[in-house]
Design an enzyme around this catalytic site. Sequence first.
Site, PDB file in Angstrom:
ATOM      1  N   GLY A  32     -14.202 -71.413 -38.735  1.00  0.00           N
ATOM      2  CA  GLY A  32     -15.132 -70.429 -39.234  1.00  0.00           C
ATOM      3  C   GLY A  32     -16.354 -70.948 -39.635  1.00  0.00           C
ATOM      4  O   GLY A  32     -16.506 -72.315 -39.877  1.00  0.00           O
ATOM      5  N   GLU A  33     -17.412 -70.352 -39.892  1.00  0.00           N
ATOM      6  CA  GLU A  33     -18.696 -70.697 -40.451  1.00  0.00           C
ATOM      7  C   GLU A  33     -19.310 -69.501 -41.128  1.00  0.00           C
ATOM      8  O   GLU A  33     -19.479 -68.440 -40.599  1.00  0.00           O
ATOM      9  CB  GLU A  33     -19.672 -71.198 -39.234  1.00  0.00           C
ATOM     10  CG  GLU A  33     -20.966 -71.442 -39.819  1.00  0.00           C
ATOM     11  CD  GLU A  33     -21.772 -72.231 -38.727  1.00  0.00           C
ATOM     12  OE1 GLU A  33     -23.032 -72.549 -39.390  1.00  0.00           O
ATOM     13  OE2 GLU A  33     -21.461 -72.221 -37.552  1.00  0.00           O
ATOM     14  N   GLY A  34     -19.436 -69.713 -42.508  1.00  0.00           N
ATOM     15  CA  GLY A  34     -19.972 -68.547 -43.352  1.00  0.00           C
ATOM     16  C   GLY A  34     -21.260 -69.006 -43.790  1.00  0.00           C
ATOM     17  O   GLY A  34     -22.196 -69.767 -43.141  1.00  0.00           O
ATOM     18  N   TYR A  64     -22.443 -70.183 -46.253  1.00  0.00           N
ATOM     19  CA  TYR A  64     -22.610 -71.274 -47.168  1.00  0.00           C
ATOM     20  C   TYR A  64     -21.877 -72.459 -46.601  1.00  0.00           C
ATOM     21  O   TYR A  64     -21.872 -73.616 -47.149  1.00  0.00           O
ATOM     22  CB  TYR A  64     -21.783 -71.008 -48.676  1.00  0.00           C
ATOM     23  CG  TYR A  64     -22.610 -69.748 -49.337  1.00  0.00           C
ATOM     24  CD1 TYR A  64     -23.953 -69.782 -49.664  1.00  0.00           C
ATOM     25  CD2 TYR A  64     -21.843 -68.588 -49.560  1.00  0.00           C
ATOM     26  CE1 TYR A  64     -24.432 -68.519 -49.987  1.00  0.00           C
ATOM     27  CE2 TYR A  64     -22.566 -67.438 -50.111  1.00  0.00           C
ATOM     28  CZ  TYR A  64     -23.873 -67.391 -50.396  1.00  0.00           C
ATOM     29  OH  TYR A  64     -24.129 -66.504 -50.914  1.00  0.00           O
ATOM     30  N   GLY A  65     -21.367 -72.507 -45.489  1.00  0.00           N
ATOM     31  CA  GLY A  65     -20.725 -73.658 -44.861  1.00  0.00           C
ATOM     32  C   GLY A  65     -19.861 -73.366 -43.920  1.00  0.00           C
ATOM     33  O   GLY A  65     -19.271 -72.537 -43.390  1.00  0.00           O
ATOM     34  N   VAL A  73     -16.145 -74.094 -42.068  1.00  0.00           N
ATOM     35  CA  VAL A  73     -14.500 -74.346 -42.527  1.00  0.00           C
ATOM     36  C   VAL A  73     -14.026 -74.904 -41.271  1.00  0.00           C
ATOM     37  O   VAL A  73     -13.949 -74.520 -40.375  1.00  0.00           O
ATOM     38  CB  VAL A  73     -14.137 -72.842 -42.985  1.00  0.00           C
ATOM     39  CG1 VAL A  73     -12.781 -73.227 -43.805  1.00  0.00           C
ATOM     40  CG2 VAL A  73     -14.962 -72.197 -44.041  1.00  0.00           C
ATOM     41  N   LYS A  94     -14.005 -76.700 -46.542  1.00  0.00           N
ATOM     42  CA  LYS A  94     -15.086 -76.085 -46.371  1.00  0.00           C
ATOM     43  C   LYS A  94     -16.432 -76.965 -46.872  1.00  0.00           C
ATOM     44  O   LYS A  94     -16.480 -77.604 -47.736  1.00  0.00           O
ATOM     45  CB  LYS A  94     -15.303 -75.077 -47.586  1.00  0.00           C
ATOM     46  CG  LYS A  94     -16.377 -73.951 -47.268  1.00  0.00           C
ATOM     47  CD  LYS A  94     -16.368 -72.670 -48.443  1.00  0.00           C
ATOM     48  CE  LYS A  94     -17.722 -71.729 -48.000  1.00  0.00           C
ATOM     49  NZ  LYS A  94     -17.195 -70.597 -48.988  1.00  0.00           N
ATOM     50  N   ASP A 113     -18.971 -59.483 -53.353  1.00  0.00           N
ATOM     51  CA  ASP A 113     -19.233 -59.428 -51.926  1.00  0.00           C
ATOM     52  C   ASP A 113     -17.762 -59.396 -51.254  1.00  0.00           C
ATOM     53  O   ASP A 113     -17.201 -59.839 -50.217  1.00  0.00           O
ATOM     54  CB  ASP A 113     -19.647 -60.698 -51.435  1.00  0.00           C
ATOM     55  CG  ASP A 113     -20.192 -60.687 -50.038  1.00  0.00           C
ATOM     56  OD1 ASP A 113     -20.335 -59.662 -49.435  1.00  0.00           O
ATOM     57  OD2 ASP A 113     -20.394 -61.879 -49.182  1.00  0.00           O
TER      58      ASP A 113
END
Length: 340
Positions: free
Chosen positions: A47-49, A51-52, A54, A69, A164
């Site tokens: 994944g990619e959020g 803030y960075g 994963v 992460k 959040d």
Amino acid sequence: MDTVGEDEPDPIKLKSVKNNKTFTVPQNDRFGSCRSVREFEKLNRIGEGTYGIVYRARDTKSDEIVALKKVRMDKEKDGIPISSLREITLLLRLRHPNIVELKEVVVGSQLESLFLVMSYCEQDLASLLENMQTPFSEAQVKCIVLQLLRGLEYLHHNFMIHRDLKVSNLLMTDKGCVKIADFGLARMYGIPQQPMTPRVVTLWYRSPELLLGTKTQTTALDMWAVGCILAELLAHKPLLPGTSEIQQVDLIVQLLGTPNENIWPGFSQLPLIGQYSLRKQPYNNLKNKFTWLSDAGHRLLNLLFMYNPQRRCKQSVKGRSAPFRRFTSADTHRLSRFYK
């Protein structure tokens, strides 16, 4: 073996504040007490959020599968982003079965390369909802929501607001254990309450007081998000999918009726109230939206969707009045069938 690392590091040079001379940092001193990310084998990107990125990775020392992460640094000129520092500081203090565990912080070959080693969860609820053929049963929803409330009870007891909460920030293990994740927007709160920016919480899960510009943020905004999550799990789709703040307020009013000073003291004094022309809606339509839901489920939804933040449902799951209080470890095992 594919490791989460970079090429052999260039020499790291620092300047002495005493004599202004430059010196090279010895290889053995570069990581301090932090381990190197080279000790982890990258398995795949998961994944990619905000803030960075994963990764799923294997700790080559312990053979444990973890989530790694990478802290995003692209636009940072002054070191680690403040959001990441907040997340690290908070997560290092938190230890609860329903909160994702930060095991350690490891570093890459460059000073600005930083990774968080988290406990690994097989799925997030957003992906699970998207791939399920049939909605969760009410019993399964109870199981998920009670675990969410247990994690929140611990957070709020420790004076933290997540800010959040949404289905994509709720992870689930293959054993059916739900864990709250992504603390990049989390904050400590206290007395006296300090003003915080209202532009937090993903729009679909944002409480009416945030949308109307409140300067005071309490645990009630997390509880509103719990209501949105509960409804989404029950309906198998988002409850209030607004495309703008104006539409989001209108969707809330359509569902719950028009707020007023009687049910929400101070409502007319909120900073952004003048920016909205609220439709006249005298009825609460929650019961019509979930005609098949039990009375206990309706009571909980109504408590979570109280307009007045001070009257909104608290996170305690210990009291006798909690509609979803009965829960055993056997319930989590039933959830694990989604991985078979």
